[in-house]
Design an enzyme around this catalytic site. Structure first.
Site, PDB file in Angstrom:
ATOM      1  N   ASN A   7       0.851  -1.185   0.000  1.00 41.88           N
ATOM      2  CA  ASN A   7       0.000   0.000   0.000  1.00 41.88           C
ATOM      3  C   ASN A   7       0.897   1.249   0.000  1.00 41.88           C
ATOM      4  OD1 ASN A   7      -1.590   2.256   0.959  1.00 41.88           O
ATOM      5  ND2 ASN A   7      -3.151   0.789   1.544  1.00 41.88           N
ATOM      6  N   HIS A  10       0.807   6.281   1.900  1.00 46.95           N
ATOM      7  CA  HIS A  10       1.514   7.249   2.743  1.00 46.95           C
ATOM      8  C   HIS A  10       2.676   7.941   2.035  1.00 46.95           C
ATOM      9  CE1 HIS A  10      -1.065   6.723   6.089  1.00 46.95           C
ATOM     10  NE2 HIS A  10      -0.927   5.419   6.029  1.00 46.95           N
ATOM     11  N   ARG A  18       2.464  19.064   1.773  1.00 52.36           N
ATOM     12  CA  ARG A  18       2.917  20.330   1.185  1.00 52.36           C
ATOM     13  C   ARG A  18       2.198  20.660  -0.121  1.00 52.36           C
ATOM     14  NH1 ARG A  18       8.026  22.426   2.638  1.00 52.36           N
ATOM     15  NH2 ARG A  18       8.249  22.193   4.898  1.00 52.36           N
ATOM     16  N   HIS A  43      -5.781   3.402  -1.534  1.00 51.44           N
ATOM     17  CA  HIS A  43      -7.110   3.708  -0.991  1.00 51.44           C
ATOM     18  C   HIS A  43      -7.474   5.107  -1.460  1.00 51.44           C
ATOM     19  CE1 HIS A  43      -9.885   3.904   2.821  1.00 51.44           C
ATOM     20  NE2 HIS A  43     -10.512   4.243   1.699  1.00 51.44           N
ATOM     21  N   ARG A  45      -9.671   7.731  -0.949  1.00 42.96           N
ATOM     22  CA  ARG A  45     -10.647   8.162   0.051  1.00 42.96           C
ATOM     23  C   ARG A  45     -11.551   9.268  -0.505  1.00 42.96           C
ATOM     24  NH1 ARG A  45     -10.563   7.399   5.554  1.00 42.96           N
ATOM     25  NH2 ARG A  45      -9.133   5.795   6.301  1.00 42.96           N
ATOM     26  N   ARG A  49      -7.429  12.597   0.987  1.00 44.08           N
ATOM     27  CA  ARG A  49      -6.374  13.054   1.897  1.00 44.08           C
ATOM     28  C   ARG A  49      -4.976  12.601   1.463  1.00 44.08           C
ATOM     29  NH1 ARG A  49      -7.737   9.868   7.423  1.00 44.08           N
ATOM     30  NH2 ARG A  49      -9.759  10.825   6.967  1.00 44.08           N
ATOM     31  N   HIS A  50      -4.883  11.567   0.644  1.00 44.32           N
ATOM     32  CA  HIS A  50      -3.561  11.148   0.151  1.00 44.32           C
ATOM     33  C   HIS A  50      -3.609  10.824  -1.347  1.00 44.32           C
ATOM     34  CE1 HIS A  50      -5.438   7.368   1.349  1.00 44.32           C
ATOM     35  NE2 HIS A  50      -5.135   7.532   2.625  1.00 44.32           N
ATOM     36  N   GLU A  70      -8.752   0.111  -2.802  1.00 44.34           N
ATOM     37  CA  GLU A  70      -9.592   0.146  -1.609  1.00 44.34           C
ATOM     38  C   GLU A  70     -10.513   1.346  -1.717  1.00 44.34           C
ATOM     39  OE1 GLU A  70      -6.558  -1.822   1.697  1.00 44.34           O
ATOM     40  OE2 GLU A  70      -6.929   0.336   1.707  1.00 44.34           O
ATOM     41  N   THR A 100      -7.056   6.325  10.333  1.00 44.12           N
ATOM     42  CA  THR A 100      -6.938   5.192   9.426  1.00 44.12           C
ATOM     43  C   THR A 100      -8.170   4.324   9.631  1.00 44.12           C
ATOM     44  OG1 THR A 100      -5.507   3.353   8.736  1.00 44.12           O
ATOM     45  CG2 THR A 100      -5.644   3.802  11.098  1.00 44.12           C
ATOM     46  N   THR A 101      -8.375   3.351   8.770  1.00 47.64           N
ATOM     47  CA  THR A 101      -9.565   2.511   8.871  1.00 47.64           C
ATOM     48  C   THR A 101      -9.606   1.816  10.225  1.00 47.64           C
ATOM     49  OG1 THR A 101      -9.402   2.137   6.487  1.00 47.64           O
ATOM     50  CG2 THR A 101     -10.891   0.717   7.718  1.00 47.64           C
ATOM     51  N   GLU A 151     -10.667  -9.712   3.161  1.00 46.82           N
ATOM     52  CA  GLU A 151      -9.413  -9.297   3.781  1.00 46.82           C
ATOM     53  C   GLU A 151      -9.677  -9.184   5.280  1.00 46.82           C
ATOM     54  OE1 GLU A 151      -6.273  -5.580   4.088  1.00 46.82           O
ATOM     55  OE2 GLU A 151      -7.323  -5.903   2.176  1.00 46.82           O
ATOM     56  N   HIS A 191      -3.632  -4.618   7.895  1.00 50.55           N
ATOM     57  CA  HIS A 191      -3.871  -3.486   8.787  1.00 50.55           C
ATOM     58  C   HIS A 191      -3.030  -3.627  10.058  1.00 50.55           C
ATOM     59  CE1 HIS A 191      -6.010   0.268   9.418  1.00 50.55           C
ATOM     60  NE2 HIS A 191      -5.952  -0.004  10.711  1.00 50.55           N
ATOM     61  N   GLY A 192      -2.088  -2.707  10.198  1.00 53.66           N
ATOM     62  CA  GLY A 192      -1.244  -2.662  11.391  1.00 53.66           C
ATOM     63  C   GLY A 192      -0.083  -3.631  11.393  1.00 53.66           C
ATOM     64  N   GLY A 213       1.236  -1.440   4.256  1.00 51.86           N
ATOM     65  CA  GLY A 213       1.671  -0.157   3.739  1.00 51.86           C
ATOM     66  C   GLY A 213       2.524   0.651   4.682  1.00 51.86           C
TER      67      GLY A 213
END
Length: 237
Positions: A7, A10, A18, A43, A45, A49-50, A70, A100-101, A151, A191-192, A213
């Site tokens: 992933n 980030h 920036r 993902h 969103r 946001r990213h 995602e 995060t999710t 998943e 996740h995590g 990710g």
């Protein structure tokens, strides 16, 4: 050996801090593939946001392995997915205020909506996976939706400090993976997960693919993306 989908969200998070042109998630995806990634996950969103729409379009053209999108189960995202045609869509819950999710989909309470949503994506030739908590009832509900796979949300396991509770959560993950596999569904997990807590989860042979990710991108700051991916691939064995 389990596959690894990297992933790259980030990388875009740093760029958007920036509103700049770099670092470029498209370049990150290419380097991840050079490091041995079996797929790339993004993902998109609703609040952007990213990852941005332009990133997704370019990645669809440049990813050489498999692109997993995602997304939330909204009509806006459906339109994007049908135009983008990723190899797979993973449907996830989404709240604007979360960092995060925070958990899996409650498939049981959204069955009517999800069944139609999944059918539309599959008709377009897109594989569909549902991001769920490690609960048997969620697996059974997902199977009734005729999804290609699930998943398993591993975040709770990764966050736990108490050893006994951690063992119980790992057992839940194992039982969920076993049930989904017996029902003929593809089993992914994520996740995590990081370079330490993946080791015991990777022992569950029913898990076919990990989506990781943040820990890979964080490590890549010090060792580069290719090496960070290679190291995680080795642990996923």
């Amino acid at each position: 050996m389990a596959r690894l989908s990297v992933n790259i969200d980030h990388v875009a998070t740093i760029r958007q801090a920036r509103c700049a042109k770099e670092p470029d998630p498209v370049t990150a995806a290419s380097l991840a593939e050079l490091g041995g990634a079996d797929g790339i996950t993004i993902h998109l969103r609703e609040d952007r946001r990213h990852i941005q729409d332009r990133d997704a379009i370019i990645l669809r053209k440049t990813v050489k392995t498999k692109l997993n999108l995602e997304m939330a189960g909204t009509q806006e995202m459906m339109k994007i997915a049908l135009e983008l045609k990723p190899d797979m869509v993973t449907l996830v819950p989404e709240k604007r205020q979360e960092l995060t999710t925070e958990g899996g989909l409650d498939v049981r309470t959204q069955k009517d909506h999800l069944k139609k949503f999944i059918a539309t994506l599959k008709e377009a030739g897109i594989r569909v996976s549902l991001f769920i908590d490690p609960e048997p009832e969620q697996v059974k509900a997902s199977h009734r939706m005729d999804t290609n796979g699930i998943e398993i949300h591993t975040g709770k396991y990764c966050d736990m400090q108490d050893g006994v509770l951690k063992d119980k959560e790992l057992e839940r993950i194992y039982n969920t993976a076993l049930l989904a596999s017996k029902l003929g569904m593809a089993v992914h997990a994520g996740h995590g997960l990081d370079y330490y807590n993946i080791k015991r989860v990777a022992e569950i042979k029913e898990i076919e693919e990990f989506a990781i990710g943040f820990s890979i991108i964080a490590r890549s700051v010090f060792v580069g993306i290719e090496r960070a991916v290679r190291e995680m691939k080795e642990l996923a064995k």
